[in-house]
Design a protein around this motif. Structure first.
Motif, PDB file in Angstrom:
ATOM      1  N   ALA A   1      -7.644   0.577  -9.697  1.00  0.00           N
ATOM      2  CA  ALA A   1      -8.243  -0.743  -9.498  1.00  0.00           C
ATOM      3  C   ALA A   1      -8.154  -1.170  -8.032  1.00  0.00           C
ATOM      4  CB  ALA A   1      -7.555  -1.772 -10.398  1.00  0.00           C
ATOM      5  N   LEU A   2      -7.002  -0.941  -7.404  1.00  0.00           N
ATOM      6  CA  LEU A   2      -6.859  -1.278  -5.987  1.00  0.00           C
ATOM      7  C   LEU A   2      -7.761  -0.407  -5.119  1.00  0.00           C
ATOM      8  CD1 LEU A   2      -2.980  -1.783  -5.737  1.00  0.00           C
ATOM      9  CD2 LEU A   2      -4.741  -3.545  -5.576  1.00  0.00           C
ATOM     10  N   THR A   3      -7.874   0.857  -5.473  1.00  0.00           N
ATOM     11  CA  THR A   3      -8.766   1.754  -4.727  1.00  0.00           C
ATOM     12  C   THR A   3     -10.196   1.237  -4.739  1.00  0.00           C
ATOM     13  OG1 THR A   3      -7.400   3.714  -5.154  1.00  0.00           O
ATOM     14  CG2 THR A   3      -9.711   4.090  -4.625  1.00  0.00           C
ATOM     15  N   LEU A   4     -10.681   0.849  -5.910  1.00  0.00           N
ATOM     16  CA  LEU A   4     -12.049   0.344  -6.014  1.00  0.00           C
ATOM     17  C   LEU A   4     -12.219  -0.964  -5.244  1.00  0.00           C
ATOM     18  CD1 LEU A   4     -12.858   1.030  -9.775  1.00  0.00           C
ATOM     19  CD2 LEU A   4     -13.576   2.346  -7.787  1.00  0.00           C
ATOM     20  N   ALA A   5     -11.171  -1.806  -5.248  1.00  0.00           N
ATOM     21  CA  ALA A   5     -11.262  -3.082  -4.539  1.00  0.00           C
ATOM     22  C   ALA A   5     -11.473  -2.875  -3.043  1.00  0.00           C
ATOM     23  CB  ALA A   5     -10.002  -3.906  -4.789  1.00  0.00           C
ATOM     24  N   PHE A   6     -10.916  -1.808  -2.493  1.00  0.00           N
ATOM     25  CA  PHE A   6     -11.103  -1.507  -1.072  1.00  0.00           C
ATOM     26  C   PHE A   6     -12.316  -0.611  -0.831  1.00  0.00           C
ATOM     27  CE2 PHE A   6      -6.542  -2.535  -1.120  1.00  0.00           C
ATOM     28  CZ  PHE A   6      -6.484  -3.442  -0.067  1.00  0.00           C
ATOM     29  N   ALA A   7     -12.586   0.306  -1.754  1.00  0.00           N
ATOM     30  CA  ALA A   7     -13.626   1.303  -1.522  1.00  0.00           C
ATOM     31  C   ALA A   7     -15.022   0.716  -1.631  1.00  0.00           C
ATOM     32  CB  ALA A   7     -13.472   2.456  -2.513  1.00  0.00           C
ATOM     33  N   LEU A   8     -15.237  -0.219  -2.557  1.00  0.00           N
ATOM     34  CA  LEU A   8     -16.583  -0.774  -2.726  1.00  0.00           C
ATOM     35  C   LEU A   8     -17.066  -1.506  -1.471  1.00  0.00           C
ATOM     36  CD1 LEU A   8     -19.068  -1.327  -4.426  1.00  0.00           C
ATOM     37  CD2 LEU A   8     -17.894  -3.304  -5.416  1.00  0.00           C
TER      38      LEU A   8
ATOM     39  N   LEU B   1       9.401  -1.228   4.068  1.00  0.00           N
ATOM     40  CA  LEU B   1       8.852  -2.335   3.286  1.00  0.00           C
ATOM     41  C   LEU B   1       9.677  -2.636   2.043  1.00  0.00           C
ATOM     42  CD1 LEU B   1       5.059  -1.357   3.448  1.00  0.00           C
ATOM     43  CD2 LEU B   1       6.254  -3.082   4.817  1.00  0.00           C
ATOM     44  N   ASP B   2      10.799  -1.959   1.882  1.00  0.00           N
ATOM     45  CA  ASP B   2      11.670  -2.123   0.718  1.00  0.00           C
ATOM     46  C   ASP B   2      10.938  -1.789  -0.586  1.00  0.00           C
ATOM     47  OD1 ASP B   2      14.142  -2.625  -0.412  1.00  0.00           O
ATOM     48  OD2 ASP B   2      13.734  -4.750  -0.762  1.00  0.00           O
ATOM     49  N   LEU B   3      10.068  -0.795  -0.528  1.00  0.00           N
ATOM     50  CA  LEU B   3       9.327  -0.350  -1.703  1.00  0.00           C
ATOM     51  C   LEU B   3       9.652   1.088  -2.083  1.00  0.00           C
ATOM     52  CD1 LEU B   3       5.791  -1.855  -0.957  1.00  0.00           C
ATOM     53  CD2 LEU B   3       7.427  -2.626  -2.685  1.00  0.00           C
ATOM     54  N   ALA B   4      10.655   1.662  -1.447  1.00  0.00           N
ATOM     55  CA  ALA B   4      11.042   3.037  -1.761  1.00  0.00           C
ATOM     56  C   ALA B   4      11.599   3.118  -3.176  1.00  0.00           C
ATOM     57  CB  ALA B   4      12.070   3.532  -0.755  1.00  0.00           C
ATOM     58  N   ASN B   5      11.281   4.203  -3.866  1.00  0.00           N
ATOM     59  CA  ASN B   5      11.777   4.443  -5.213  1.00  0.00           C
ATOM     60  C   ASN B   5      11.386   3.326  -6.177  1.00  0.00           C
ATOM     61  OD1 ASN B   5      13.108   5.932  -7.205  1.00  0.00           O
ATOM     62  ND2 ASN B   5      15.046   4.871  -6.867  1.00  0.00           N
ATOM     63  N   THR B   6      10.181   2.816  -6.038  1.00  0.00           N
ATOM     64  CA  THR B   6       9.667   1.790  -6.949  1.00  0.00           C
ATOM     65  C   THR B   6       8.286   2.184  -7.434  1.00  0.00           C
ATOM     66  OG1 THR B   6       8.604   0.482  -5.199  1.00  0.00           O
ATOM     67  CG2 THR B   6      10.920  -0.009  -5.702  1.00  0.00           C
ATOM     68  N   LEU B   7       7.949   1.720  -8.627  1.00  0.00           N
ATOM     69  CA  LEU B   7       6.627   1.997  -9.172  1.00  0.00           C
ATOM     70  C   LEU B   7       5.551   1.269  -8.375  1.00  0.00           C
ATOM     71  CD1 LEU B   7       5.228   3.515 -11.471  1.00  0.00           C
ATOM     72  CD2 LEU B   7       5.424   1.443 -12.861  1.00  0.00           C
ATOM     73  N   ALA B   8       5.881   0.092  -7.851  1.00  0.00           N
ATOM     74  CA  ALA B   8       4.920  -0.651  -7.034  1.00  0.00           C
ATOM     75  C   ALA B   8       4.569   0.126  -5.773  1.00  0.00           C
ATOM     76  CB  ALA B   8       5.485  -2.023  -6.675  1.00  0.00           C
ATOM     77  N   GLY B   9       5.575   0.717  -5.134  1.00  0.00           N
ATOM     78  CA  GLY B   9       5.318   1.505  -3.939  1.00  0.00           C
ATOM     79  C   GLY B   9       4.445   2.710  -4.226  1.00  0.00           C
ATOM     80  N   LEU B  10       4.721   3.405  -5.331  1.00  0.00           N
ATOM     81  CA  LEU B  10       3.915   4.570  -5.696  1.00  0.00           C
ATOM     82  C   LEU B  10       2.478   4.159  -6.006  1.00  0.00           C
ATOM     83  CD1 LEU B  10       3.911   7.632  -6.326  1.00  0.00           C
ATOM     84  CD2 LEU B  10       4.451   7.039  -8.696  1.00  0.00           C
ATOM     85  N   THR B  11       2.314   3.021  -6.678  1.00  0.00           N
ATOM     86  CA  THR B  11       0.968   2.536  -7.003  1.00  0.00           C
ATOM     87  C   THR B  11       0.170   2.245  -5.741  1.00  0.00           C
ATOM     88  OG1 THR B  11       1.777   1.564  -9.075  1.00  0.00           O
ATOM     89  CG2 THR B  11      -0.314   0.743  -8.220  1.00  0.00           C
ATOM     90  N   ILE B  12       0.797   1.610  -4.759  1.00  0.00           N
ATOM     91  CA  ILE B  12       0.118   1.308  -3.499  1.00  0.00           C
ATOM     92  C   ILE B  12      -0.271   2.593  -2.777  1.00  0.00           C
ATOM     93  CG2 ILE B  12       0.423   0.280  -1.211  1.00  0.00           C
ATOM     94  CD1 ILE B  12       2.188  -1.835  -2.543  1.00  0.00           C
ATOM     95  N   VAL B  13       0.614   3.577  -2.785  1.00  0.00           N
ATOM     96  CA  VAL B  13       0.307   4.854  -2.145  1.00  0.00           C
ATOM     97  C   VAL B  13      -0.884   5.518  -2.825  1.00  0.00           C
ATOM     98  CG1 VAL B  13       1.162   7.193  -1.722  1.00  0.00           C
ATOM     99  CG2 VAL B  13       2.631   5.224  -1.268  1.00  0.00           C
ATOM    100  N   TYR B  14      -0.878   5.543  -4.169  1.00  0.00           N
ATOM    101  CA  TYR B  14      -2.009   6.112  -4.894  1.00  0.00           C
ATOM    102  C   TYR B  14      -3.309   5.394  -4.531  1.00  0.00           C
ATOM    103  CZ  TYR B  14       0.889   8.953  -8.029  1.00  0.00           C
ATOM    104  OH  TYR B  14       1.730   9.893  -8.549  1.00  0.00           O
ATOM    105  N   ALA B  15      -3.246   4.069  -4.445  1.00  0.00           N
ATOM    106  CA  ALA B  15      -4.450   3.297  -4.125  1.00  0.00           C
ATOM    107  C   ALA B  15      -5.001   3.671  -2.756  1.00  0.00           C
ATOM    108  CB  ALA B  15      -4.130   1.808  -4.177  1.00  0.00           C
ATOM    109  N   LEU B  16      -4.128   3.787  -1.780  1.00  0.00           N
ATOM    110  CA  LEU B  16      -4.580   4.071  -0.417  1.00  0.00           C
ATOM    111  C   LEU B  16      -5.030   5.518  -0.257  1.00  0.00           C
ATOM    112  CD1 LEU B  16      -1.848   2.130   1.614  1.00  0.00           C
ATOM    113  CD2 LEU B  16      -4.162   1.387   1.029  1.00  0.00           C
TER     114      LEU B  16
END
Length: 280
Positions: free
Chosen positions: A88-95, A137-152
């Motif tokens: 969803a984040l990928t599409l929000a930036f890619a479109l 960013l204090d997002l290491a070892n978190t699902l939120a951090g992995l999600t952001i990486v996948y999106a980018l």
């Protein structure tokens, strides 16, 4: 019936038979490994070692142990969350990016290729910088951090895919909306987005599947059970001193069920999206 019509009908029947044979071969190569995986998931160690194809006494306890006594259910949930939210984040930036490249020629002729070039590199080259950035960013070892990486990470491929669909839209649609007083963002959100909705669904499914299958980044960026994804947990099963192949197969089958469910539910939108425009 004339000879020409007979020849045409024979050619049609020949192509139909070839298509049927090709489909049958494809189904065999697709379904046989999956069916054997299900069969292995119902075996114990002795049966697997003996090389039998189907167990005479199915071991449903393998499935029960995976569902109740392992981190697989939590890992599947983590994978699904990271895959869907990342897409969803990928599409929000890619479109907007694809629309700007097509309509405004942003970046000239080289921007799309420039965006794709890092995506074609081995992911391992980016692991250390990504880990350092997430730690900052204090997002290491978190699902939120992995999600952001996948999106980018998947923005380049999503932009590349969406470009072909947007090019199919007549530019007169944008111009008519602008004459009525709509700004650029209004045109994108109110005009372009509904028209390319099937394409967004198709590209979103593709990106979500890429996220769900991803292993390397998830291995390095998640270490705790709260954030580990399915692929990581399955690899840990293989790392046991005496791995139980039946339970690993059961975990694998359970892990791919969400993808089958997603493909079944979204099949109509996926086919419509892939056929509504040209994929470059």
């Amino acid at each position: 019936m004339t000879l020409a019509r007979i020849a045409r009908q024979s050619a049609v029947n020949s192509r139909s038979g070839l298509a049927t044979a090709t489909l049958a071969v494809g189904l065999v190569f697709t379904l046989v490994p999956l069916l054997y995986l299900v069969s292995v998931s119902l075996m114990d160690r002795a049966e697997i070692t003996s090389g039998i194809v189907v167990s005479a006494d199915p071991k449903w306890q393998n499935w029960a142990d995976v569902l109740a006594g392992s981190p697989i259910p939590r890992a599947i949930l983590n994978s699904f969350i990271a895959a869907v939210l990342g897409a969803a984040l990928t599409l929000a930036f890619a479109l907007p990016g694809a629309w700007a490249i097509v309509r405004y020629r942003t970046g000239g002729r080289t921007l799309a290729a420039t965006l794709m070039s890092p995506w074609l590199l081995p992911p391992i080259v980016a692991v250390i910088p990504i880990m350092t950035l997430l730690r900052t960013l204090d997002l290491a070892n978190t699902l939120a951090g992995l999600t952001i990486v996948y999106a980018l990470v998947n923005i380049p491929v999503a932009v590349w895919l969406l470009e072909g669909f947007i090019r199919k839209l007549p530019i007169e649609i944008d111009e008519a909306a602008q004459l009525d007083g709509a700004g650029s963002w209004r045109v994108l959100l109110s005009i372009v987005t509904p028209l390319v909705a099937p394409a967004l669904v198709a590209v979103g499914i593709i990106v979500a599947i890429l996220n769900y299958h991803e292993f390397l980044l998830a291995t390095f960026l998640t270490q705790s059970a709260d954030s580990q994804t399915l692929t990581v947990v399955l690899s840990l099963f293989l790392g046991e001193r005496l791995a139980h192949t039946g339970k690993i197969a059961a975990a694998a089958v359970i892990g791919i069920l969400p993808l089958f469910a997603l493909a079944t539910v979204m099949q109509r939108w996926l086919v419509e999206g892939l056929t509504s425009g040209s994929v470059k």
